[in-house]
Design an enzyme around this catalytic site. Sequence first.
Site, short mmCIF file in Angstrom:
data_model
loop_
_atom_site.label_atom_id
_atom_site.label_comp_id
_atom_site.label_asym_id
_atom_site.label_seq_id
_atom_site.Cartn_x
_atom_site.Cartn_y
_atom_site.Cartn_z
N SER A 104 1.07 -1.21 -0.02
CA SER A 104 0.86 -0.50 0.02
C SER A 104 0.98 1.47 0.31
O SER A 104 1.60 1.51 -1.20
CB SER A 104 -1.21 0.03 1.64
OG SER A 104 -1.52 1.47 1.07
N ASP A 243 -2.24 6.36 -3.54
CA ASP A 243 -1.31 5.69 -2.79
C ASP A 243 -0.74 4.33 -2.80
O ASP A 243 -1.59 4.61 -4.84
CB ASP A 243 -1.98 5.05 -1.46
CG ASP A 243 -2.57 3.87 -0.97
OD1 ASP A 243 -3.11 4.20 -2.35
OD2 ASP A 243 -2.73 3.26 -0.09
N ASP A 245 -0.84 1.46 -3.64
CA ASP A 245 -1.73 0.45 -4.57
C ASP A 245 -3.32 0.80 -4.61
O ASP A 245 -4.44 0.26 -5.32
CB ASP A 245 -2.16 -0.53 -3.65
CG ASP A 245 -3.22 -0.44 -2.66
OD1 ASP A 245 -3.64 0.26 -1.65
OD2 ASP A 245 -3.94 -1.58 -1.88
N ASP A 247 -6.17 2.43 -3.17
CA ASP A 247 -7.15 2.55 -2.60
C ASP A 247 -7.21 3.99 -1.21
O ASP A 247 -8.19 3.68 -0.44
CB ASP A 247 -7.51 1.58 -1.68
CG ASP A 247 -6.33 0.92 -0.36
OD1 ASP A 247 -5.57 2.41 -0.62
OD2 ASP A 247 -6.30 -0.19 -0.22
#
Length: 444
Positions: A104, A243, A245, A247
């Site tokens: 992430s 960010d 990833d 989400d």
Amino acid sequence: MSRKYFGTDGVRGEVGKAPITPEFVMKLGYAAGRVLVNHDGSHRPSVLIGKDTRISGYMLEAALQAGFTAAGVNVLLTGPLPTPGIAYLTRALRLEAGVVISASHNPFQDNGIKFFAEGGNKLDDALELEIEAMLDQPLETKPSRELGRARRIDGAAERYIEFCKSSFPNELDLKGMKLVVDCAHGATYHIAPNVFHELGAEVITLGCDPDGMNINDKVGATYPKTLQAAVLQHEADYGVALDGDGDRLIMVDRHGQVYDGDQLIYVIARARAARGELKGGVVGTVMTNMGMELALKERGIEFARAKVGDRYVLELLHANGWQLGGEASGHVLCLDKHTTGDGIISCLQVFASLTQLDKDLLDICRDWQPFPQKMINVRLQGQDWQQASAVALAEAETELSGRGRVVLRPSGTEPVVRVMVEADELGLAERCAKRIAEAIEAAA
């Protein structure tokens, strides 16, 4: 039963150190594969594996593939794709599970493995415990004729782009809008700019040149300063920061003002309530700013708090039958649009809300001002922090009555308790936080 490896969002850590090693990740894939096979022995399960742009993704992808196929599970590989994209395709392709290789918003030295169950939903606690129990069993490769196969699938990015666009009202577009889109050199680098461009916006890209080691490096939702500067430089209408990833969402307006998840959720809630489409209320966390809670309640919108972590927000949304929630960090959940947090789709919901309310972010968010917060991390030395803080906590809560609140939260990764106090005046928050922190320290 406590979990040994799974945290609030999968398994995560520094690459090369337990548990993020090729050996463990292969065993994790095998254990998850065995659980899938045990749950449905009528046919061979299939799992989708995606990743962000970290250099370690190549190694961990190969390890996961080996583990799943050894357990008799077929594997489909997408290459770099945002976490919510994997959730979507797991559901759209009717697969038994989806896996994302990502840490992430963490730096490139970290990586992690997170799972989606059938339907693109977060893996529930019971399945995680089953996988952990299977990790203690020896890895016994299936006979050759029962091994799984692996193949790369084409068009994953294009399918996800169309899905994102479909979440935006058909009668609206983004024509005439200039956007700076910061993809954090992460998994959305080839997705987000195309979504906004195809909806009509003029797009200036930032953080769209991943090299395997620059993910989240002074770009993206956790570092909005770079986006602020770019928005002002290009005289853009808005900046959009995701960010690593994809989400999380943070936005910047034309003045360089930053808007966090709390503020963006408020904007979406305002618009949905105005058109009578807010199903129930809004879920935040114990860390959601009290100013937002009071502003929602002034407009007759219910508000509930979950533990920190988007999985707990999701659980409470399902329990209440509500659709909208999230965290200040930028996790925004719109469950009528997707099963999980999605930075791109959340941004499109914000733009749709601004159009409906015929206001900009600054005007809508003037409705409330965040309460000042004071956070003190107190390192523990074996003392009972709950007992040590009891008197000071009671005194603080009496003094804060109607004006603020206290949150004491132990860290899940280190011997630290976080003392957070928010109040309508910064001095009051600081005074109460210091009093509680000193009481805990004195008991050491």
